[in-house]
Design an enzyme around this catalytic site. Structure first.
Site, PDB file in Angstrom:
ATOM      1  N   CYS A 124       0.845  -1.203   0.000  1.00 29.48           N
ATOM      2  CA  CYS A 124       0.000   0.000   0.000  1.00 29.48           C
ATOM      3  C   CYS A 124       0.879   1.253   0.000  1.00 29.48           C
ATOM      4  O   CYS A 124       0.547   2.255  -0.648  1.00 29.48           O
ATOM      5  CB  CYS A 124      -0.947   0.003   1.200  1.00 29.48           C
ATOM      6  N   GLY A 170       4.679 -19.378   1.922  1.00 33.09           N
ATOM      7  CA  GLY A 170       5.795 -18.507   1.567  1.00 33.09           C
ATOM      8  C   GLY A 170       5.438 -17.044   1.411  1.00 33.09           C
ATOM      9  O   GLY A 170       6.275 -16.248   0.974  1.00 33.09           O
ATOM     10  N   HIS A 228      -0.502 -10.324  -4.361  1.00 34.99           N
ATOM     11  CA  HIS A 228       0.423 -10.030  -5.465  1.00 34.99           C
ATOM     12  C   HIS A 228       0.656 -11.287  -6.274  1.00 34.99           C
ATOM     13  O   HIS A 228       0.597 -12.405  -5.761  1.00 34.99           O
ATOM     14  CB  HIS A 228       1.747  -9.455  -4.965  1.00 34.99           C
TER      15      HIS A 228
HETATM   16  P1  AMP Z   1       5.911 -13.155  -1.166  1.00 40.54           P
HETATM   17  O1  AMP Z   1       7.114 -13.653  -0.406  1.00 40.54           O
HETATM   18  O2  AMP Z   1       5.281 -14.157  -2.062  1.00 40.54           O
HETATM   19  O3  AMP Z   1       4.925 -12.489  -0.221  1.00 40.54           O
HETATM   20  O4  AMP Z   1       6.456 -12.033  -2.142  1.00 40.54           O
HETATM   21  C1  AMP Z   1       6.857 -10.774  -1.700  1.00 40.54           C
HETATM   22  C2  AMP Z   1       7.860 -10.277  -2.675  1.00 40.54           C
HETATM   23  O5  AMP Z   1       8.026  -8.885  -2.479  1.00 40.54           O
HETATM   24  C3  AMP Z   1       9.260 -10.899  -2.533  1.00 40.54           C
HETATM   25  O6  AMP Z   1       9.609 -11.551  -3.740  1.00 40.54           O
HETATM   26  C4  AMP Z   1      10.158  -9.700  -2.228  1.00 40.54           C
HETATM   27  O7  AMP Z   1      11.428  -9.793  -2.840  1.00 40.54           O
HETATM   28  C5  AMP Z   1       9.353  -8.550  -2.769  1.00 40.54           C
HETATM   29  N1  AMP Z   1       9.610  -7.250  -2.175  1.00 40.54           N
HETATM   30  C6  AMP Z   1       9.711  -6.953  -0.871  1.00 40.54           C
HETATM   31  N2  AMP Z   1       9.917  -5.630  -0.704  1.00 40.54           N
HETATM   32  C7  AMP Z   1       9.949  -5.088  -1.952  1.00 40.54           C
HETATM   33  C8  AMP Z   1      10.145  -3.758  -2.456  1.00 40.54           C
HETATM   34  N3  AMP Z   1      10.332  -2.706  -1.638  1.00 40.54           N
HETATM   35  N4  AMP Z   1      10.131  -3.579  -3.777  1.00 40.54           N
HETATM   36  C9  AMP Z   1       9.948  -4.619  -4.615  1.00 40.54           C
HETATM   37  N5  AMP Z   1       9.742  -5.890  -4.205  1.00 40.54           N
HETATM   38  C10 AMP Z   1       9.755  -6.125  -2.888  1.00 40.54           C
HETATM   39 ZN    ZN Z   2      -1.852  -3.275   1.233  1.00 36.26          ZN
END
Ligand code: AMP
Ligand code: ZN
Length: 112
Positions: free
Chosen positions: A6, A91, A98
């Site tokens: 967000c 995970g 997303h």
């Molecule tokens: P998940 O682990 O499936 O919840 O995916 C979350 C994803 O968000 C991971 O692949 C992280 O590398 C990515 N992530 C976390 N912080 C950021 C950020 N600031 N910008 C871009 N990706 C991010």
């Molecule tokens: Zn959110």
């Protein structure tokens, strides 16, 4: 709400944008797991796939239209993988729905 994605939508945290419209945002993952690794998120807070309802599923269908378009624009003709982790044991680390879109290497199946 204290939600990382967000805050990215609000522009409070920077991101490497790939695509944006009034319903969704796509940006490069900060820790890419493949040469192409893009995250697609709805611009409303939905916690995970487990919170998709008839009222908000239009965001999901819209995102999948845009995944298709961006994949074509980026020439991901060798294939790509779409993943959504739902819940900690699957995970999920960011509790805002997303979809990971990954391409540019071989993927194994089943996923570990
Ligand atoms: P998940 O682990 O499936 O919840 O995916 C979350 C994803 O968000 C991971 O692949 C992280 O590398 C990515 N992530 C976390 N912080 C950021 C950020 N600031 N910008 C871009 N990706 C991010
Ligand atoms: Zn959110």
């Amino acid at each position: 709400m204290d939600c990382l994605f967000c805050k990215i939508i609000a522009g409070e945290i920077p991101s490497s944008k790939v695509y944006e419209d009034d319903m969704c945002l796509a940006f490069n993952d900060i820790a890419p797991q493949a040469p192409t690794h893009i995250l697609f998120i709805p611009k409303v807070h939905i916690g995970s796939c487990g919170e998709v309802t008839p009222d908000n599923s239009k965001y999901v269908s819209h995102i999948f239209e845009k995944i298709s378009e961006v994949a074509a624009q980026k020439g991901l003709t060798d294939g790509f993988r779409v993943v959504s982790n739902c819940g900690v044991s699957a995970g999920q680390t960011v509790p805002h729905l997303h979809f990971h879109v990954m391409a540019g290497r071989e993927f194994t199946w089943p996923a570990g």
